[in-house]
Design an enzyme around this catalytic site. Sequence first.
Site, mmCIF file in Angstrom:
data_model
loop_
_atom_site.group_PDB
_atom_site.id
_atom_site.type_symbol
_atom_site.label_atom_id
_atom_site.label_comp_id
_atom_site.label_asym_id
_atom_site.label_seq_id
_atom_site.Cartn_x
_atom_site.Cartn_y
_atom_site.Cartn_z
ATOM 1 N N LEU A 1 0.823 -1.217 0.000
ATOM 2 C CA LEU A 1 0.000 0.000 0.000
ATOM 3 C C LEU A 1 0.854 1.263 0.000
ATOM 4 C CD1 LEU A 1 -2.443 -1.214 2.818
ATOM 5 C CD2 LEU A 1 -2.819 -1.394 0.352
ATOM 6 N N ASP B 1 10.421 -3.901 -5.813
ATOM 7 C CA ASP B 1 11.359 -5.002 -6.060
ATOM 8 C C ASP B 1 12.249 -5.248 -4.843
ATOM 9 O OD1 ASP B 1 10.371 -5.267 -8.645
ATOM 10 O OD2 ASP B 1 11.821 -3.851 -9.465
ATOM 11 N N ALA C 1 3.191 4.077 1.081
ATOM 12 C CA ALA C 1 3.578 4.642 2.385
ATOM 13 C C ALA C 1 2.711 4.122 3.531
ATOM 14 C CB ALA C 1 3.509 6.159 2.323
#
Length: 306
Positions: free
Chosen positions: A222, A253, A224
Site C-alpha cells: 500500500l 522489487d 507509504a
Amino acid sequence: MRKTLTVLGSINADHVISVPYFTKPGETLTGQNYQIAYGGKGANQAVAAARLGAKVAFISCIGSDSIGKTMKNAFAQEGIDTTHINTVSQEMTGMAFIQVAKSSENSIVLASGANSHLSEMVVRQSEAQIAQSDCLLMQLETPLSGVELAAQIAKKNGVKVVLNPAPAQILSDELLSLIDIITPNETEAEILTGVEVADEQSAVKAASVFHDKGIETVMITLGAKGVFVSRKGKSRIIKGFCVQAIDTTAAGDTFNGGFVTALLEEKSFDEAIRFGQAAAAISVTKKGAQSSIPTRQETLEFLEHA
C-alpha cells in the site's frame, strides 16, 4: 546452510531522466540527470535478495550486446549464480524508459527485447535449478508461458512459489492455483480481482478473491501506508517506515527481495515483512533502481534505529 532462492524474470537497461512532471499528449519537456542504470523487475529482485543475504540463482535472458554482457558480469559480482542467464543471438537486451517526477513518482515504458525469449523451452533447460530451490520468485515482465511452467515445476517439487504480479495482467486460474504467496500493489490487486483497493476493508475483499483461487497468503503493498497481509483466516496492515522519498523506482522489487530473503531465514511473516519494508524504505531515499538497493548491514542498522 543457506536456503536457495531462484528468481525468474527480466533484465533491462534503464534509461532514466528526471522531469518536473509527466508530459501530457503533444507536450515536450526538457529533462535532467539522464543516466543508464541496470534494472528489470527480475534483476532488481535478484540483486536485492543477494545484497540482503540470500543465496540466489537467476533465470533470465540478455541480448547479444555489450550492455547485456556487462550486466551479467555485474550480477556475478553481486554473488548471484548467473549460469541460467541465457544470451539470445541477434537480439537486444531489454530496455526501460523511466521518467522520475519531482513528486518522486515514476512512469515506465518497456521494450522487451531478449526478455520476450524467456519461454517454456528456456525454463525447461533450468528445470533442475527450480526443482532444487527452496523458493521461486517471479514477476510478469517475461512471457506467461514460461512463468506458468516454472510454477508447475516448483509446485511438483514442493518449492514455495512467490509471484509479484507486475506489470499487472489477467492471469489464468490454473496459474493462480500454483501460487503460495502473491504480492500485488493496489493497482495490480484491482486488475486481478476487480476490487478497487482503497482501504483495509476493500483489501480484505480483494484478498478473498485470491484465496478463492487457491492462494494461501496475500500481501498487498500500500505504498507509504504499509503492507496488507491476509493468511490463515487473519488479516492486518503492517505499517511502513516514514522516510523522505526521492525516487521510488525499485521500492517494490527491493521489498520483494528482502521479504523472501528473511522468509528463507525462517523469520516470522511479520519479521520478514518488516525486513523487506526497511530495505525498501532505504531504497526510496536514493536515486536509481539497483544502485538504490541497500546492503544487509545497512538494513539491519536501519531496523535497529527505527
